[in-house]
Design a protein around this motif. Structure first.
Motif, PDB file in Angstrom:
ATOM      1  N   PHE A 158       1.046  -1.201   0.424  1.00  0.00           N
ATOM      2  CA  PHE A 158       0.138  -0.039  -0.247  1.00  0.00           C
ATOM      3  C   PHE A 158       0.932   1.440  -0.108  1.00  0.00           C
ATOM      4  CE2 PHE A 158      -2.569   2.616   1.944  1.00  0.00           C
ATOM      5  CZ  PHE A 158      -4.132   3.206   1.765  1.00  0.00           C
ATOM      6  N   GLN A 176       1.424   4.006  -3.191  1.00  0.00           N
ATOM      7  CA  GLN A 176       0.685   5.765  -2.013  1.00  0.00           C
ATOM      8  C   GLN A 176       1.765   6.856  -2.576  1.00  0.00           C
ATOM      9  OE1 GLN A 176       0.304   5.007   1.930  1.00  0.00           O
ATOM     10  NE2 GLN A 176      -1.433   6.338   1.644  1.00  0.00           N
ATOM     11  N   LEU A 227       1.975   7.291  -6.488  1.00  0.00           N
ATOM     12  CA  LEU A 227       1.258   8.393  -6.563  1.00  0.00           C
ATOM     13  C   LEU A 227       1.558   9.670  -6.626  1.00  0.00           C
ATOM     14  CD1 LEU A 227      -2.667   8.145  -6.827  1.00  0.00           C
ATOM     15  CD2 LEU A 227      -1.771   9.473  -5.503  1.00  0.00           C
ATOM     16  N   ARG A 283       2.610  17.215 -12.572  1.00  0.00           N
ATOM     17  CA  ARG A 283       2.520  18.967 -12.104  1.00  0.00           C
ATOM     18  C   ARG A 283       3.881  19.887 -12.882  1.00  0.00           C
ATOM     19  NH1 ARG A 283      -1.498  20.838 -11.065  1.00  0.00           N
ATOM     20  NH2 ARG A 283      -1.314  22.550 -10.151  1.00  0.00           N
ATOM     21  N   GLU A 294       4.077  23.909 -10.638  1.00  0.00           N
ATOM     22  CA  GLU A 294       4.253  23.584  -9.036  1.00  0.00           C
ATOM     23  C   GLU A 294       5.858  23.025  -9.320  1.00  0.00           C
ATOM     24  OE1 GLU A 294       3.830  23.391  -5.886  1.00  0.00           O
ATOM     25  OE2 GLU A 294       2.329  22.631  -6.549  1.00  0.00           O
ATOM     26  N   LEU A 354       7.606  21.050  -1.361  1.00  0.00           N
ATOM     27  CA  LEU A 354       7.108  20.603  -0.693  1.00  0.00           C
ATOM     28  C   LEU A 354       6.510  18.800  -0.888  1.00  0.00           C
ATOM     29  CD1 LEU A 354       3.682  20.592  -1.030  1.00  0.00           C
ATOM     30  CD2 LEU A 354       3.960  20.419  -3.652  1.00  0.00           C
ATOM     31  N   LEU A 358       3.424  10.655   5.011  1.00  0.00           N
ATOM     32  CA  LEU A 358       2.760   9.299   4.488  1.00  0.00           C
ATOM     33  C   LEU A 358       4.028   7.834   5.353  1.00  0.00           C
ATOM     34  CD1 LEU A 358       1.781   9.348   0.650  1.00  0.00           C
ATOM     35  CD2 LEU A 358       0.664   9.927   2.723  1.00  0.00           C
ATOM     36  N   THR A 382      -7.379  24.057  -7.369  1.00  0.00           N
ATOM     37  CA  THR A 382      -6.625  24.149  -5.751  1.00  0.00           C
ATOM     38  C   THR A 382      -6.862  25.787  -5.075  1.00  0.00           C
ATOM     39  OG1 THR A 382      -4.384  23.972  -7.607  1.00  0.00           O
ATOM     40  CG2 THR A 382      -3.718  25.759  -5.151  1.00  0.00           C
ATOM     41  N   PHE A 416       0.227  25.742   1.806  1.00  0.00           N
ATOM     42  CA  PHE A 416       0.837  24.067   1.359  1.00  0.00           C
ATOM     43  C   PHE A 416      -0.021  23.116   1.756  1.00  0.00           C
ATOM     44  CE2 PHE A 416       3.111  20.595   3.140  1.00  0.00           C
ATOM     45  CZ  PHE A 416       4.418  20.944   2.400  1.00  0.00           C
ATOM     46  N   ARG A 439      -1.573  22.616  -2.398  1.00  0.00           N
ATOM     47  CA  ARG A 439      -0.548  22.006  -3.336  1.00  0.00           C
ATOM     48  C   ARG A 439      -0.282  20.754  -3.449  1.00  0.00           C
ATOM     49  NH1 ARG A 439       4.465  25.058  -1.228  1.00  0.00           N
ATOM     50  NH2 ARG A 439       5.578  24.170  -3.281  1.00  0.00           N
ATOM     51  N   GLN A 440      -0.033  20.091  -1.811  1.00  0.00           N
ATOM     52  CA  GLN A 440      -0.424  19.510  -1.361  1.00  0.00           C
ATOM     53  C   GLN A 440      -1.676  17.787  -2.446  1.00  0.00           C
ATOM     54  OE1 GLN A 440       0.113  19.244   3.015  1.00  0.00           O
ATOM     55  NE2 GLN A 440       2.328  17.837   2.426  1.00  0.00           N
ATOM     56  N   THR A 496      -3.560  18.916  -4.987  1.00  0.00           N
ATOM     57  CA  THR A 496      -3.399  19.398  -5.807  1.00  0.00           C
ATOM     58  C   THR A 496      -2.291  17.800  -7.106  1.00  0.00           C
ATOM     59  OG1 THR A 496      -3.818  20.996  -5.443  1.00  0.00           O
ATOM     60  CG2 THR A 496      -3.129  20.586  -8.111  1.00  0.00           C
ATOM     61  N   LEU A 497      -0.983  17.895  -5.343  1.00  0.00           N
ATOM     62  CA  LEU A 497      -0.436  16.886  -6.454  1.00  0.00           C
ATOM     63  C   LEU A 497      -0.986  15.632  -6.196  1.00  0.00           C
ATOM     64  CD1 LEU A 497       3.676  17.371  -6.329  1.00  0.00           C
ATOM     65  CD2 LEU A 497       2.673  15.543  -4.777  1.00  0.00           C
ATOM     66  N   ILE A 498      -1.665  15.428  -5.221  1.00  0.00           N
ATOM     67  CA  ILE A 498      -2.394  13.410  -5.310  1.00  0.00           C
ATOM     68  C   ILE A 498      -3.772  13.889  -6.665  1.00  0.00           C
ATOM     69  CG2 ILE A 498      -4.035  12.608  -3.992  1.00  0.00           C
ATOM     70  CD1 ILE A 498      -0.930  12.663  -1.785  1.00  0.00           C
ATOM     71  N   GLY A 533      -9.918   2.435  -2.776  1.00  0.00           N
ATOM     72  CA  GLY A 533      -9.540   2.556  -1.398  1.00  0.00           C
ATOM     73  C   GLY A 533      -7.668   3.232  -0.842  1.00  0.00           C
ATOM     74  N   LEU A 534      -7.191   3.274  -2.062  1.00  0.00           N
ATOM     75  CA  LEU A 534      -5.771   3.984  -2.595  1.00  0.00           C
ATOM     76  C   LEU A 534      -6.318   5.309  -1.599  1.00  0.00           C
ATOM     77  CD1 LEU A 534      -3.029   3.885  -2.409  1.00  0.00           C
ATOM     78  CD2 LEU A 534      -3.028   4.035  -4.810  1.00  0.00           C
ATOM     79  N   LEU A 535      -7.299   6.043  -2.233  1.00  0.00           N
ATOM     80  CA  LEU A 535      -7.204   7.934  -1.817  1.00  0.00           C
ATOM     81  C   LEU A 535      -7.510   8.488  -1.242  1.00  0.00           C
ATOM     82  CD1 LEU A 535      -6.084   9.158  -4.316  1.00  0.00           C
ATOM     83  CD2 LEU A 535      -8.196   9.299  -6.092  1.00  0.00           C
ATOM     84  N   PRO A 575      -7.410   7.044   2.343  1.00  0.00           N
ATOM     85  CA  PRO A 575      -6.422   6.975   4.061  1.00  0.00           C
ATOM     86  C   PRO A 575      -4.790   7.882   3.093  1.00  0.00           C
ATOM     87  CG  PRO A 575      -6.859   4.566   2.948  1.00  0.00           C
ATOM     88  CD  PRO A 575      -7.615   6.057   1.486  1.00  0.00           C
ATOM     89  N   THR A 576      -5.135   8.201   2.148  1.00  0.00           N
ATOM     90  CA  THR A 576      -3.604   8.712   1.546  1.00  0.00           C
ATOM     91  C   THR A 576      -3.798  10.412   2.010  1.00  0.00           C
ATOM     92  OG1 THR A 576      -2.876   7.822   0.302  1.00  0.00           O
ATOM     93  CG2 THR A 576      -2.417   9.377   0.166  1.00  0.00           C
ATOM     94  N   ALA A 593      -4.141  11.248   5.562  1.00  0.00           N
ATOM     95  CA  ALA A 593      -3.365  11.332   6.031  1.00  0.00           C
ATOM     96  C   ALA A 593      -2.844  12.554   6.083  1.00  0.00           C
ATOM     97  CB  ALA A 593      -1.903  10.366   5.480  1.00  0.00           C
ATOM     98  N   LEU A 594      -2.607  13.193   5.231  1.00  0.00           N
ATOM     99  CA  LEU A 594      -2.514  14.736   4.959  1.00  0.00           C
ATOM    100  C   LEU A 594      -2.431  15.960   5.435  1.00  0.00           C
ATOM    101  CD1 LEU A 594      -1.408  14.416   1.428  1.00  0.00           C
ATOM    102  CD2 LEU A 594      -0.064  14.337   3.049  1.00  0.00           C
ATOM    103  N   ALA A 645      -2.161  15.786   9.168  1.00  0.00           N
ATOM    104  CA  ALA A 645      -0.891  15.982   9.566  1.00  0.00           C
ATOM    105  C   ALA A 645      -0.651  18.077   9.058  1.00  0.00           C
ATOM    106  CB  ALA A 645      -0.293  15.407   8.394  1.00  0.00           C
TER     107      ALA A 645
END
Lengths: 189, 189
Positions: free
Chosen positions: A148, A152, A155, A163, A169, A174, A182, B131, B148, B151-152, B154-156, B173-175, B177-178, B181-182, B185
């Motif tokens: 997993f 991530q 990605l 970007r 970007e 960043l 992560l 963004t 900040f 930007r994170q 948009t990157l994802i 299921g990937l997006l 949780p990712t 997490a951000l 944080a």
DNA sequence: ACCATGGTAAACCGATCTGTTTCCAAGTGC
DNA sequence: GCACTTGGAAACAGATCGGTTTACCATGGT
């Protein structure tokens, strides 16, 4: 020694193809490639069966240098966390160059929408290797779900490439905190 | 009423351009676009000065529908965190469709390497709006650094679009949780 | 000196590209 | 009926595409 006639033409073609398709896109013409390589079309078609195969071969040739520029040196004594971060540090520093156009393998796959294109196959394999690298390091670092985490990270890698490649970007400052968040969430020590 | 002669040709062209360039890439020919729209080239060139402008106009027209499919309904009473997550839930569900080829604005910018291309300009603006949306919600949610975080995110978003668009990842299921997490944080409550 | 090899330059092929133009049929107003 | 506009079909122009072929020239072995 395996017969090595025509030593330069082939490599010049591969290099020119790599450089020009990266800058101009995969729709660059064959005449332009040959002219840039200083090789006649006739010779080109003796060395490669088609433009598609030349493109695939150029991506393949570029692959080892590409990952070498991303991964830490083999003799470096870094932990898994540093070995992962190193990749993103490299991308961030590469993206500072004005010639940076993102990961050439991602771009190729997006431009050639056809996944059966020989170059798409090569690109998929190279990116798969990067994900595998992440997974190995994640495992080594004791991540709760290495597979997993590797997904991530890939990605993030592709998002950053894309970007920064389009100039939207500048990655500076960043990437590191984002990846760190992560890694922390995955329990990578 | 603003004069509305030739009501259908224009829209049919814009729709055909949006659909075909998304599937086949921006290098699709004008003949194919006109044929798909059922409009003669003559009429097309009376409605648009060039293929580039048609492409830009089609991206622009598509924009409102695109963001509408991503953002939550205006009357929904969601908090900032949910309003951010909603965008990624939408992408994940869209990516399940076999016709999904990633964010059309990102693809356009990558394929037309020229940032001065009229369609690139439109694409840049649309992505900028996304963004900005993230930033607004981040602010609303009390993120420590809304800019900040935006930007994170948009990157994802672009990473997910790109990888799902080329069929390399299935986001399921990937997006969530990712992104979570951000958001965590960043201290987004 | 002779011939084979191999590579370049360039013409060529048919297809396709963006963009323009011609021709003609179908209205439309009078 | 008749002038007038509209727009579709399609030919056309000039460039370029991927790919092939011809003609020429350099080398080097014998």
């Amino acid at each position: 020694m395996t017969t090595d006639l025509k030593p330069n033409s082939r490599e010049r073609l591969l290099d020119a193809a790599a450089a020009l398709t990266y800058r101009e896109g995969v729709n660059i013409g064959i005449d332009a490639l040959c002219k840039a390589a200083g090789v006649s079309k006739r010779s080109m078609y003796q060395l490669f069966p088609s433009k598609d195969e030349l493109l695939a071969a150029s991506l393949e040739r570029r692959a080892s240098a590409y990952v070498a520029g991303l991964l830490p040196a083999a003799d470096s004594d870094l932990g898994p966390r540093e070995r992962i971060m190193h990749v993103f540090d490299q991308v961030a520093s590469q993206s500072a160059s004005p010639e940076f156009r993102g990961c050439p393998y991602l771009s190729a796959e997006i431009e050639l929408k056809n996944p059966d294109h020989p170059a798409s196959r090569v690109a998929r394999e190279v990116k798969g290797n990067l994900t595998a690298y992440f997974r190995t390091e994640a495992e080594q670092g004791g991540a709760s779900d290495p597979d997993f985490l590797a997904r991530q990270l890939t990605l993030i890698f592709d998002g950053a490439s894309a970007r920064a490649g389009i100039g939207a970007e500048h990655l500076d400052g960043l990437l590191a905190p984002t990846v760190a968040a992560l890694l922390d969430a995955a329990g990578l020590h």
